[in-house]
Design a protein around this motif. Structure first.
Motif, PDB file in Angstrom:
ATOM      1  N   ARG A 194       6.442   8.309 -18.340  1.00 39.66           N
ATOM      2  CA  ARG A 194       7.749   7.770 -18.370  1.00 39.66           C
ATOM      3  C   ARG A 194       8.623   8.009 -17.084  1.00 39.66           C
ATOM      4  O   ARG A 194       7.829   8.825 -16.417  1.00 39.66           O
ATOM      5  N   SER A 196      12.542   7.311 -15.144  1.00 40.62           N
ATOM      6  CA  SER A 196      13.938   7.197 -15.266  1.00 40.62           C
ATOM      7  C   SER A 196      14.217   5.839 -14.849  1.00 40.62           C
ATOM      8  O   SER A 196      13.716   5.462 -13.762  1.00 40.62           O
ATOM      9  N   GLU A 198      16.715   5.099 -12.605  1.00 43.06           N
ATOM     10  CA  GLU A 198      17.080   5.350 -11.405  1.00 43.06           C
ATOM     11  C   GLU A 198      15.748   5.624 -10.461  1.00 43.06           C
ATOM     12  O   GLU A 198      15.891   5.105  -9.497  1.00 43.06           O
ATOM     13  N   GLU A 199      15.069   6.385 -10.979  1.00 45.32           N
ATOM     14  CA  GLU A 199      13.844   6.587 -10.154  1.00 45.32           C
ATOM     15  C   GLU A 199      12.883   5.269  -9.771  1.00 45.32           C
ATOM     16  O   GLU A 199      12.603   5.059  -8.943  1.00 45.32           O
ATOM     17  N   MET A 220      18.809  -0.723 -16.743  1.00 47.24           N
ATOM     18  CA  MET A 220      19.890   0.328 -16.762  1.00 47.24           C
ATOM     19  C   MET A 220      21.064   0.017 -17.218  1.00 47.24           C
ATOM     20  O   MET A 220      21.637   0.865 -18.159  1.00 47.24           O
ATOM     21  N   GLU A 242      16.137   5.715 -20.182  1.00 48.98           N
ATOM     22  CA  GLU A 242      17.275   6.475 -19.737  1.00 48.98           C
ATOM     23  C   GLU A 242      16.626   7.996 -19.192  1.00 48.98           C
ATOM     24  O   GLU A 242      15.872   8.787 -19.983  1.00 48.98           O
ATOM     25  N   GLU A 243      17.279   8.829 -18.268  1.00 51.05           N
ATOM     26  CA  GLU A 243      16.994   9.949 -17.856  1.00 51.05           C
ATOM     27  C   GLU A 243      17.416  11.015 -18.837  1.00 51.05           C
ATOM     28  O   GLU A 243      18.341  10.953 -19.459  1.00 51.05           O
ATOM     29  N   ASP A 244      16.552  12.000 -18.947  1.00 52.70           N
ATOM     30  CA  ASP A 244      16.734  13.094 -19.798  1.00 52.70           C
ATOM     31  C   ASP A 244      16.362  14.430 -19.327  1.00 52.70           C
ATOM     32  O   ASP A 244      15.899  14.551 -18.080  1.00 52.70           O
ATOM     33  N   MET A 247      13.130  15.714 -17.658  1.00 55.21           N
ATOM     34  CA  MET A 247      12.670  14.862 -16.227  1.00 55.21           C
ATOM     35  C   MET A 247      12.813  15.580 -15.058  1.00 55.21           C
ATOM     36  O   MET A 247      12.253  15.487 -14.139  1.00 55.21           O
TER      37      MET A 247
END
Ligand code: ASP
Ligand code: MG
Length: 407
Positions: A194, A196, A198-199, A220, A242-244, A247
């Protein structure tokens, strides 16, 4: 039952055999009870061939006609794939951009999607058809054909998934997913399960080539889960989501590199208001994208100013800068095309201090000289000598990815 958008890249549809293989995968997804929309790239090498053809006819081809030509590659692959699917006994229908109602702005060669009217596609899905959309192409409001920039089928697919509110956008490619770095440079690179959004945007903008950056920005914005995976295996690939919270336990997700920039330095620029504007305006006027910029503190009333531009543009940038340098009476201009940018990317940097210091220590230990530095919240990039790039990628990967966690 889910609505799935599947995108197949050039290699995945690179031959008749492979197109038939893709047809079987698509039909399988349909048989499992899903609604399936497929977005295809041109067959491998085709877009390059078309670019070269245009160049043979005209040194600077008219942009409108060039896009008409380039878009033809996807017309061919979408029709061939629809034929192959129908041959398996499944109803399928190809859609070119005007039929799929993909409207873009007028920026030929790098158009942006403004809207998709998915009425017709939804009707085809309701009728039980598999929809095959030609990627990479759009139409502007006057129905001129446009293209979305190289690698643009990724963006077609994500936009289609957003418009249809698909459950997932699967990007089928010739690698197994997104890797921690380039496995051809670093054999210890591993596939990420996984990452994110943004990354992924930072990775794409610092050299990772698996997804077109615009496609990730769109994913995004509309929260479209993207699954990057190989069309040659059934293995799970990498989920771009999506970031969680879990991460940011990982400090660095990936190490990327980019050899396509050159460095230009203006020496002894008089330290007066307005000079940076005077230097960079002609460059942006020529549509040259400047990446990193550093300006040193002035001691004697002058400063040195260094910046990077794409290698393909550096000669043009140099001649513009030389003109400005003589007008403003700078001390001189130096250029160095032999550089590389190496970056580390990870959302964990937001919550952990000391990542930059460790990166510099790792490079120092190897006696790799850092020429420029730039950072964002979740990325640190350094410019180094091109000859040291592979070595830098390997030691950074070892320090941050293979031995994770200890700063
Ligand atoms: N065929 C186009 C290209 O080669 C678009 C794509 O493959 O995504 O850039
Ligand atoms: Mg691609």
């Amino acid at each position: 039952m889910a609505l799935i958008v599947q995108k197949y890249g050039g290699t995945s549809v690179g031959s008749i055999e492979r197109i038939k293989h893709v047809a079987r995968k698509v039909a399988e997804a349909k048989k499992q009870g899903n609604d399936v929309v497929v977005v295809v790239s041109a067959m491998a090498g085709e877009t390059n061939r078309l670019v070269a053809l245009a160049q043979q006819v005209s040194e600077s081809p008219d942009e409108r006609e060039r896009d008409v030509l380039l878009a033809s590659g996807e017309q061919v692959s979408s029709a061939l794939l629809s034929l192959a699917i129908k041959d398996l006994g499944c109803p399928a229908r190809s859609f070119l951009a005007h039929q799929a109602r993909i409207e873009t702005d007028k920026a030929y060669g790098k158009a942006r999607i403004k809207s998709i009217d998915s009425t017709r596609i939804k009707r085809a899905l309701r009728d039980g058809e598999i929809v095959v959309v030609a990627g990479f192409q759009g139409v502007d409001e006057e129905e001129n054909i446009t293209t979305l920039g190289r690698g643009g089928s990724d963006t077609s697919a994500v936009a289609m998934a957003a418009a249809l509110k698909a459950n997932v956008c699967e990007i089928y490619t010739d690698v197994e997913g997104v890797f921690t770095t380039d496995p051809s440079i670093c054999p210890k690179a591993r596939k990420l399960d996984r990452i994110s959004f943004e990354e992924m945007i930072e990775m794409a903008s610092t050299g990772a080539r698996v997804l077109q950056i615009g496609s990730v920005e769109l994913a995004m914005k509309f929260a479209v889960p993207v699954h990057v995976r190989s069309s040659f295996t059934d293995l799970e690939g990498t989920w771009v989501v999506e970031e969680d919270e879990s991460m940011d336990e990982v400090l660095v997700s990936g190490v990327t590199y980019d050899k396509n920039e050159a460095k230009i330095t203006l020496l002894k620029v008089p330290d007066r208001p307005g000079l940076a504007a005077q230097i960079f305006s002609p460059i942006s006027g020529a549509n040259i994208v400047v990446d990193m910029i550093i300006q040193n503190a002035s001691e004697d009333g002058t400063t040195d100013l260094t910046f990077t531009v794409p290698k393909a543009d550096y000669k043009k940038a140099l001649s513009l800068v030389e003109k400005t340098a003589s007008v403003i009476q700078a001390g001189g201009v130096r250029v160095d095309p032999g550089i590389a940018k190496v970056s580390i990317v990870g959302v964990g940097m937001r919550t952990h201090a000391g990542v930059a210091a460790k990166m510099f220590q790792v490079l120092a230990r190897e006696e790799i000289n850092i020429q420029m530095i730039s950072t964002s919240e979740i990325k640190i990039s350094v410019v180094i000598d091109e000859k040291e790039m592979e070595h830098a990628v390997r030691v950074l990967h070892e320090a941050f990815v293979e031995k994770q966690g200890n700063l």
